[in-house]
Write an enzyme that holds these catalytic residues in place. Structure first.
Site, PDB file in Angstrom:
ATOM      1  N   ASP A 165       0.834  -1.195   0.000  1.00  0.00           N
ATOM      2  CA  ASP A 165       0.000   0.000   0.000  1.00  0.00           C
ATOM      3  C   ASP A 165       0.871   1.249   0.000  1.00  0.00           C
ATOM      4  O   ASP A 165       2.022   1.221   0.479  1.00  0.00           O
ATOM      5  CB  ASP A 165      -0.891   0.020   1.246  1.00  0.00           C
ATOM      6  CG  ASP A 165      -1.945  -1.080   1.225  1.00  0.00           C
ATOM      7  OD1 ASP A 165      -2.313  -1.520   0.122  1.00  0.00           O
ATOM      8  OD2 ASP A 165      -2.389  -1.495   2.316  1.00  0.00           O
ATOM      9  N   TYR A 187       6.406  -8.425   8.602  1.00  0.00           N
ATOM     10  CA  TYR A 187       6.108  -7.002   8.705  1.00  0.00           C
ATOM     11  C   TYR A 187       6.337  -6.513  10.126  1.00  0.00           C
ATOM     12  O   TYR A 187       6.087  -7.233  11.095  1.00  0.00           O
ATOM     13  CB  TYR A 187       4.642  -6.724   8.363  1.00  0.00           C
ATOM     14  CG  TYR A 187       4.224  -7.116   6.971  1.00  0.00           C
ATOM     15  CD1 TYR A 187       4.238  -6.195   5.935  1.00  0.00           C
ATOM     16  CD2 TYR A 187       3.791  -8.413   6.692  1.00  0.00           C
ATOM     17  CE1 TYR A 187       3.833  -6.549   4.647  1.00  0.00           C
ATOM     18  CE2 TYR A 187       3.386  -8.779   5.417  1.00  0.00           C
ATOM     19  CZ  TYR A 187       3.413  -7.845   4.404  1.00  0.00           C
ATOM     20  OH  TYR A 187       3.020  -8.211   3.139  1.00  0.00           O
ATOM     21  N   ASP A 241      -6.940   1.249   7.707  1.00  0.00           N
ATOM     22  CA  ASP A 241      -5.656   1.886   7.988  1.00  0.00           C
ATOM     23  C   ASP A 241      -5.880   3.374   8.218  1.00  0.00           C
ATOM     24  O   ASP A 241      -7.022   3.868   8.167  1.00  0.00           O
ATOM     25  CB  ASP A 241      -4.617   1.613   6.897  1.00  0.00           C
ATOM     26  CG  ASP A 241      -4.986   2.200   5.536  1.00  0.00           C
ATOM     27  OD1 ASP A 241      -5.796   3.152   5.480  1.00  0.00           O
ATOM     28  OD2 ASP A 241      -4.468   1.712   4.513  1.00  0.00           O
ATOM     29  N   ARG A 276      -3.698  -5.198   7.518  1.00  0.00           N
ATOM     30  CA  ARG A 276      -4.780  -4.268   7.849  1.00  0.00           C
ATOM     31  C   ARG A 276      -5.983  -5.010   8.425  1.00  0.00           C
ATOM     32  O   ARG A 276      -6.635  -4.553   9.350  1.00  0.00           O
ATOM     33  CB  ARG A 276      -5.224  -3.502   6.602  1.00  0.00           C
ATOM     34  CG  ARG A 276      -4.284  -2.416   6.158  1.00  0.00           C
ATOM     35  CD  ARG A 276      -4.889  -1.645   4.998  1.00  0.00           C
ATOM     36  NE  ARG A 276      -4.848  -2.392   3.747  1.00  0.00           N
ATOM     37  CZ  ARG A 276      -5.780  -2.342   2.814  1.00  0.00           C
ATOM     38  NH1 ARG A 276      -6.865  -1.602   3.006  1.00  0.00           N
ATOM     39  NH2 ARG A 276      -5.668  -3.021   1.700  1.00  0.00           N
TER      40      ARG A 276
END
Length: 346
Positions: free
Chosen positions: A55, A83, A97, A201
């Protein structure tokens, strides 16, 4: 978010187009396509693709394939990813988000009641094999249209749950704070290692829902894709500096990339020639130490001179196991045998 676009020098036309993988540390505010477009100019070719979208708000490891190595990206995309993220509990957004409009706000008392043990229990319930409903603002197609386009057009989108695996969901720090609007929130710093197709997310959304306060993602940095981590990554500015200095875009060669993805099979000259022409050969035998091979496992077939000839898959054929070329990189090539080998005796 404003993007700072580095100057993009033109590559030296006398240098061959590199073929291999490039690991970029994607900056915030850039789309994955923005990075690909910049890499195409630096490499001097349009044959550049990426292995797994990040993203715009996210940063970190974005693996690019250049020239013939774009054909390896299918296998890179399927690798596990790691992540570093920050989940904000107390607010729900339309995008799951920080870039989306706030939908719901939990009361200060509800957020204050969420303690370390509750977060740990919620995270544990979101670890392992899951059925995850993806984020609605995503590139998934519903009846032929991207989900994000339908959401932005004001339509309600229902996405089907899909199987994912979260092998690590570690909590590092909890910080009680207030957002820009003065609302009480709880920020949770985490590390997530997950299978391809997992939405971090959505993990933030589901953790908040499980704890009854709502949640969304405020920061995301991909630190690893398969064998490639941040230590292997370069910024776009660093790549541009290499090209400006008259050097080729630095890549992990096609051969090294394949050796990092698959067990290696060293082919004889005759086997390499058969494979280059799409013919089956005997079942694969990986180099010692590569581990056992399952039926239909993919191996990298290398010619005697070290070039990657093809990817091979062991499959049953007419009652016996053979290695079938599933992707040929040197079609129609002929390969010399060892020095002094008579023609036809490779």
């Amino acid at each position: 978010m404003t993007r700072t676009k580095p100057d993009v020098p033109s590559p030296d036309p006398s240098l061959p187009t590199p073929s291999g993988l490039v690991v970029v540390d994607k900056p915030a505010g850039w789309t994955s396509h923005d990075v690909v477009a910049r890499a195409r100019r630096l490499a001097g070719t349009r044959k550049v693709g990426h292995a797994g979208t990040l993203d715009p708000m996210a940063t970190g490891v974005l693996v690019l394939g250049v020239d013939r190595a774009t054909r390896l990206l299918t296998w890179v995309v399927g690798r596990d990813k790691t992540y570093a993220a920050t989940i904000r509990l107390g607010l729900t957004t339309v995008t799951d988000d920080a870039e989306g409009e706030v939908l719901d706000v939990a009361g200060p008392g509800a957020v204050a009641a969420v303690d370390e043990d509750a977060v740990a229990a919620g995270v544990a319930r979101l670890t392992g094999d899951l059925q995850q409903v993806p984020a609605k603002v995503s590139a998934i197609k519903v009846e032929g249209r991207r989900a994000y386009a339908q959401v932005r057009a004001g339509q309600d989108v229902e996405l089907a749950a899909r199987p994912v695996t979260v092998s690590e969901f570690a909590v590092h720090r909890l910080v009680r704070t207030r957002d820009d609007a003065g609302r009480d929130v709880l920020d949770v710093d985490v590390t997530v290692t997950c299978s391809s197709g997992t939405y971090v997310r959505a993990l933030a959304r589901d953790l908040g829902a499980d704890l009854g306060v709502g949640g969304h993602l405020t920061a995301l940095r991909r630190t690893r894709v398969g064998a490639w981590g941040l230590e292997d990554a370069s910024t776009l500015e660093e790549l541009a500096a290499e090209v400006a200095a008259g050097r080729r875009l630095p890549v992990t060669s096609l051969e090294d990339a394949a050796a990092g993805l698959f067990p290696v099979r060293r082919l004889t000259a005759a086997e390499a020639e058969d494979v280059a022409h799409g013919r089956r050969i005997g079942a694969s035998t990986a180099d010692p130490g590569a581990g056992p091979l399952d039926n239909e496992a993919v191996t990298g077939g290398f010619a005697p001179d070290g070039r990657l000839v093809a990817l091979l898959s062991d499959r049953g054929h007419r009652g016996e196991r053979t290695a079938k070329p599933v992707l040929v990189f040197l079609p129609g090539e002929r390969f010399p045998g060892p020095p002094g080998t008579p023609p036809g005796e490779r």
